[in-house]
Design an enzyme around this catalytic site. Structure first.
Site: not given
Ligand code: UGA
Length: 454
Positions: A226, A274, A271, A342, A155, A282
């Site tokens: 997952k 917007a 999360f 990100k 995670f 992922c």
């Molecule tokens: C995600 C999950 O959060 C992890 O728990 C999981 O282990 C991982 O995938 C995986 O499957 O290996 P990650 O992809 O590293 O982690 O990044 P996140 O922080 O979840 O962000 C994902 C995307 O969503 C980014 O582009 C971020 O900018 C975007 N995001 C996030 C939004 O557009 N809005 C939000 O409110 C949050």
């Protein structure tokens, strides 16, 4: 533990998950082989570094490679036969139809199982569709092996990989053998018991959260936890983006809306930001993989198809809003700042910032782009006519508009007055919804967000 009793661990696949896991297990006192066939990656790890940017990781890798606790290798023969635990952390790219490509998962399992000693445990950390574990167990039996198989989904988030592992909400271990699952859980309990010391070494501060919860489940449940968690997070983001489109029309501010909505503890604020949508290695892949694996079971996950469609639409939605404000984009100099998917990572896989830069360039704009860490990785995904720059100032100088598409501190701390001086035009497109529109107006700049009203 005497040195001779220290369990030996092999981690197959030195990607984001594999390298972080291997480094932390080595730091916790285990002897860890990090196996990968990519010579360049191994060379970098042998030199004591990660091949991607992740805060604190080099500080853990370097001393452990030096002491011999972390051994990068391309040899299964050298590592697997002595190992008590074998973690599979290989990639699961998506096929053109959205399903998961499991060829690395199966070939790693087959190669390892042929060499594993009796009693050693095979642990699946790669994200695989539900039902994969049962197929691998059958493969083991067909090979005449009774190797215990445990699904242990990961995670951690890129950018906070070490903190997430040291202070996890939960550890999930699922399999037919409870004993094997518990042994795997013990490795994490061991890391957790040393979390403060390890964090100090990585120069990181851990969040103040409750102790990790351990879930010992059935194999299929662990596999589903997952992908379901990732799908739900993606769903939250796409839900926020759908409501943001309404907020734009109705002149509401999505940040205010979601602050109010997320204050309900049943919903939660996380999360619901917007913006330009989710990217990375992922969410996009896991959502399409879940849709495809559900279809294999005859289940139509229309809700996830809608989430993926909304996500796909976001960079185009932002480009269209900018076009409405700027008129014809041809020949206009526009700057996209933020190419990583990100903040906190150099990863540009499925990056919305890259997609946006390409869309604007395709619409005829003359696009400059910059990222604090991801210029190198972004290069091959960007259209040839997008000009990469070495600093925000260099990129934005003389531009008609600046698009901030990743919330790197360096990018979102730009002073509006400074931006006004840099730009030729007057438009800030806040693809992350992090700026205060009133402050931007004060600097005589126009502001466009995603769902921030008119
Ligand atoms: C995600 C999950 O959060 C992890 O728990 C999981 O282990 C991982 O995938 C995986 O499957 O290996 P990650 O992809 O590293 O982690 O990044 P996140 O922080 O979840 O962000 C994902 C995307 O969503 C980014 O582009 C971020 O900018 C975007 N995001 C996030 C939004 O557009 N809005 C939000 O409110 C949050």
């Amino acid at each position: 533990m005497r040195a001779s009793e220290v369990p030996i661990i092999s981690v197959v696949g030195v990607g984001y998950v594999g390298l972080t896991t291997a480094a932390l297990l080595a730091e916790a006192g285990y002897k860890v082989y990090a196996i990968d066939l990519n010579a360049k990656r191994l060379e970098t790890v042998r030199a004591g570094r990660s091949f991607f940017y992740e805060a604190g990781l080099d500080e853990i890798i370097a001393p452990n490679v030096k002491s011999g606790a972390l051994i990068p290798t391309d040899s299964y023969q050298e590592s697997i036969p002595q190992s008590d635990f074998v973690f599979s952390c290989v990639g699961t790219p998506d096929n053109p139809d959205g399903s998961s490509n499991l060829s690395y998962v199966f070939s790693a399992a087959e190669q390892a199982a042929g060499l594993m000693k009796p009693g050693a445990i095979y642990i699946q950390k790669s994200t695989v569709p539900v039902g994969t574990g049962a197929k691998i167990k059958k493969l083991f039996l067909d090979m005449g092996r009774k190797t215990p198989y445990v699904s242990n989904p990961e995670f951690l988030r890129e950018g906070t990989a070490i903190e997430d592992t040291l202070s996890a909400d939960r550890v999930v271990v699922g399999g037919d053998s409870r004993k094997a699952a518990e042994k795997v859980a013990d490795l994490y309990r061991d890391i957790e018991s040393q979390s403060q010391t390890i964090a100090a070494k990585a120069e990181l501060t851990l969040p103040d959260i409750p102790a990790t919860r351990y879930f010992v489940t059935g194999l299929e449940s662990a596999e589903m936890i997952k992908v379901t968690a990732n799908a739900f997070l993606a769903l939250k983001i796409s839900f926020a983006n759908s409501i943001a489109k309404l907020a734009d029309k109705a002149d509401a501010d999505i940040n205010e809306v979601m602050n109010g909505v997320g204050a309900d503890r049943r919903i939660g604020r996380a999360f619901l930001n917007a913006g330009r949508g989710y990217g990375g290695g992922c969410f996009p892949k896991d959502v399409s993989g879940l849709i495809s694996s559900a279809a294999d079971y005859g289940v139509d996950l229309a809700i996830m198809t809608a989430a993926a469609d909304v996500n796909e639409s976001m960079p185009g939605y932002i480009a269209k809003k900018a076009q409405e404000a700027l008129g014809d984009l041809s020949g206009k100099k526009l700057t996209v700042a933020g190419l990583a998917f990100k903040a906190g990572t150099s990863d540009t896989r499925r990056s919305p910032g890259v997609k946006l830069a390409n869309l604007l360039s395709h619409a005829g704009a003359s696009v400059t782009a910059y990222d604090p860490k991801a210029n190198g990785e972004a290069k091959e995904d960007l259209r040839k006519d997008v000009e990469l720059c070495d600093s925000l100032e260099q990129a934005a100088k003389g531009a008609e508009a600046l698009f901030i598409s990743t919330d790197w501190p360096e990018l979102i701390s730009i002073e509006p007055a400074k931006l006004k001086r840099l730009l030729r035009g007057d438009l800030l497109v806040d693809c992350m919804n992090v700026f205060d529109p009133a402050e931007i107006s004060k600097a005589d700049l126009r502001y466009i967000g995603v769902g921030r009203g008119r």
